[in-house]
Motif scaffolding. Structure first.
Motif, PDB file in Angstrom:
ATOM      1  N   GLY A  63       0.787  -1.223   0.000  1.00  0.00           N
ATOM      2  CA  GLY A  63       0.000   0.000   0.000  1.00  0.00           C
ATOM      3  C   GLY A  63       0.820   1.273   0.000  1.00  0.00           C
ATOM      4  O   GLY A  63       0.292   2.362   0.277  1.00  0.00           O
ATOM      5  N   ILE A  64       2.101   1.173  -0.331  1.00  0.00           N
ATOM      6  CA  ILE A  64       2.989   2.335  -0.339  1.00  0.00           C
ATOM      7  C   ILE A  64       3.085   2.896  -1.750  1.00  0.00           C
ATOM      8  O   ILE A  64       3.362   2.161  -2.699  1.00  0.00           O
ATOM      9  N   ASP A  65       2.864   4.185  -1.891  1.00  0.00           N
ATOM     10  CA  ASP A  65       2.969   4.866  -3.175  1.00  0.00           C
ATOM     11  C   ASP A  65       4.416   5.338  -3.353  1.00  0.00           C
ATOM     12  O   ASP A  65       4.851   6.284  -2.691  1.00  0.00           O
ATOM     13  N   ILE A  66       5.168   4.689  -4.233  1.00  0.00           N
ATOM     14  CA  ILE A  66       6.593   5.029  -4.346  1.00  0.00           C
ATOM     15  C   ILE A  66       6.821   6.356  -5.068  1.00  0.00           C
ATOM     16  O   ILE A  66       7.951   6.841  -5.129  1.00  0.00           O
ATOM     17  N   HIS A  67       5.782   6.941  -5.600  1.00  0.00           N
ATOM     18  CA  HIS A  67       5.918   8.248  -6.247  1.00  0.00           C
ATOM     19  C   HIS A  67       5.648   9.399  -5.279  1.00  0.00           C
ATOM     20  O   HIS A  67       6.097  10.524  -5.514  1.00  0.00           O
ATOM     21  N   ASN A  68       4.930   9.116  -4.212  1.00  0.00           N
ATOM     22  CA  ASN A  68       4.562  10.171  -3.268  1.00  0.00           C
ATOM     23  C   ASN A  68       4.990   9.898  -1.828  1.00  0.00           C
ATOM     24  O   ASN A  68       5.353  10.834  -1.106  1.00  0.00           O
ATOM     25  N   ASP A  69       4.943   8.642  -1.408  1.00  0.00           N
ATOM     26  CA  ASP A  69       5.231   8.309  -0.017  1.00  0.00           C
ATOM     27  C   ASP A  69       6.723   8.165   0.265  1.00  0.00           C
ATOM     28  O   ASP A  69       7.168   8.356   1.394  1.00  0.00           O
ATOM     29  N   ILE A  70       7.497   7.812  -0.762  1.00  0.00           N
ATOM     30  CA  ILE A  70       8.889   7.450  -0.560  1.00  0.00           C
ATOM     31  C   ILE A  70       9.665   7.720  -1.849  1.00  0.00           C
ATOM     32  O   ILE A  70       9.104   7.698  -2.944  1.00  0.00           O
ATOM     33  N   THR A  71      10.952   8.012  -1.718  1.00  0.00           N
ATOM     34  CA  THR A  71      11.851   8.070  -2.871  1.00  0.00           C
ATOM     35  C   THR A  71      12.685   6.796  -2.858  1.00  0.00           C
ATOM     36  O   THR A  71      13.458   6.565  -1.923  1.00  0.00           O
ATOM     37  N   LEU A  72      12.501   5.962  -3.864  1.00  0.00           N
ATOM     38  CA  LEU A  72      13.239   4.707  -3.977  1.00  0.00           C
ATOM     39  C   LEU A  72      14.308   4.868  -5.048  1.00  0.00           C
ATOM     40  O   LEU A  72      14.023   5.267  -6.172  1.00  0.00           O
ATOM     41  N   ASP A  73      15.563   4.565  -4.680  1.00  0.00           N
ATOM     42  CA  ASP A  73      16.667   4.775  -5.608  1.00  0.00           C
ATOM     43  C   ASP A  73      17.750   3.722  -5.358  1.00  0.00           C
ATOM     44  O   ASP A  73      17.624   2.887  -4.459  1.00  0.00           O
ATOM     45  N   LEU A  74      18.814   3.792  -6.136  1.00  0.00           N
ATOM     46  CA  LEU A  74      19.898   2.813  -6.060  1.00  0.00           C
ATOM     47  C   LEU A  74      21.214   3.478  -5.695  1.00  0.00           C
ATOM     48  O   LEU A  74      21.498   4.601  -6.124  1.00  0.00           O
ATOM     49  N   ALA A  75      22.021   2.774  -4.924  1.00  0.00           N
ATOM     50  CA  ALA A  75      23.413   3.148  -4.697  1.00  0.00           C
ATOM     51  C   ALA A  75      24.253   2.278  -5.626  1.00  0.00           C
ATOM     52  O   ALA A  75      24.140   1.053  -5.607  1.00  0.00           O
ATOM     53  N   HIS A  76      25.085   2.898  -6.433  1.00  0.00           N
ATOM     54  CA  HIS A  76      25.786   2.190  -7.509  1.00  0.00           C
ATOM     55  C   HIS A  76      27.130   1.645  -7.058  1.00  0.00           C
ATOM     56  O   HIS A  76      27.751   2.157  -6.137  1.00  0.00           O
ATOM     57  N   ARG A  77      27.606   0.615  -7.765  1.00  0.00           N
ATOM     58  CA  ARG A  77      28.907   0.028  -7.447  1.00  0.00           C
ATOM     59  C   ARG A  77      30.055   0.731  -8.164  1.00  0.00           C
ATOM     60  O   ARG A  77      31.206   0.618  -7.755  1.00  0.00           O
ATOM     61  N   ASP A  78      29.755   1.483  -9.221  1.00  0.00           N
ATOM     62  CA  ASP A  78      30.823   2.024 -10.068  1.00  0.00           C
ATOM     63  C   ASP A  78      30.725   3.531 -10.293  1.00  0.00           C
ATOM     64  O   ASP A  78      31.458   4.097 -11.093  1.00  0.00           O
TER      65      ASP A  78
END
Length: 264
Positions: A241-256
């Motif tokens: 039930g989590i809106d990833i566009h409004n409730d949270i910022t989901l992103d990646l930490a890169h290896r390179d």
């Protein structure tokens, strides 16, 4: 300026996180060559001689390779618990005595205007920790290299503005991949690494939906893909039930390469 965070690198080939306030600049781990870390700092316009301290999570070389080099080159204090110091002394080489700083796991301490809480995690190292870094009314939590996250860990990191959380492997990729069985068993074990599914479940249990930032880190090169990690966690969060566009910022930490520089 407030709080600033950037993942310089996150993965089995090297880990290094950067945190800054108006009064201090620190690194969490330094798991690549000194030269490479200098290059990554340059990418975000930070001079290595302005780093005030290096905090270490555990002694594995992908977290400590450049610790000693940077300390000697720029006269930087190193902070770690006694277990980690005993495990990394031979890896990092000779350090000036006044730059050897020890803390106690589970006991919060201050570093200029930062509150720092090192908390115990579950990994095959001497005394591994995650960190909760507090500044004014904000906090950043870093939790990678752990085979599981228990209730106490969740309570410790809950309420953070930014989480760097491990999303190491896709379980099916790991099971059918080329790693020998003992290594697969280690990675899947309680003292190994969190899977994509683990990361999604944990994030769904700790966030409040007030715009927190969740960075997925320490992705395996052999047993994961950035898009797969992102989609797996995204689907779990949306199913919760989590809106990833409004409730949270989901992103990646890169290896390179460096991540986005987050300011809050």
């Amino acid at each position: 300026m407030g709080f600033k965070f950037c993942s310089l690198s996150s993965g089995s080939s090297g880990n290094c996180q950067y945190i800054e306030t108006d009064n201090i600049k620190i690194l969490i781990d330094a798991g690549m060559s000194g030269k490479r870390i200098e290059e990554l700092l340059s990418d975000i316009d930070v001079l290595p001689n302005t780093i005030d301290a290096i905090l270490v999570t555990h002694e594995h070389i992908d977290h400590t390779k450049g610790v000693g080099v940077l300390s000697r080159r720029y006269d930087i204090p190193i902070l770690a618990n006694e277990g980690t110091w005993s495990g990394m002394e031979k890896i990092i080489g000779n350090i000036k005595e006044y730059n050897i700083k020890t803390f106690h796991t589970g006991k919060e301490f201050e570093l200029k205007d930062l509150g720092i809480l090192p908390f115990s995690i579950s990994h095959d190292a001497f005394e591994p920790v995650g960190y909760v870094i507090s500044y004014k009314n904000k906090k950043i939590s870093i939790i990678t290299d752990t085979g599981w996250v228990n209730k106490d860990m969740k309570e410790c990191i809950k309420g953070s503005s930014l989480y760097l959380i491990e999303s190491n492997h896709d379980l099916e990729m790991l099971k059918v991949g080329k790693y020998p069985w003992p290594l697969k068993k280690r990675i899947m074990g309680d003292k190994g690494h969190l899977s994509n599914d683990d990361a999604g479940k944990i994030i769904s249990e700790i966030i409040s939906g007030n715009g927190e930032i969740a960075l997925l880190g320490h992705l395996s090169q052999e047993n994961n893909f950035p898009l797969l990690a992102y989609k797996t966690v995204k689907n779990i969060l949306e199913d919760s039930g989590i809106d990833i566009h409004n409730d949270i910022t989901l992103d990646l930490a890169h290896r390179d390469k460096v991540s986005k520089v987050y300011k809050f």
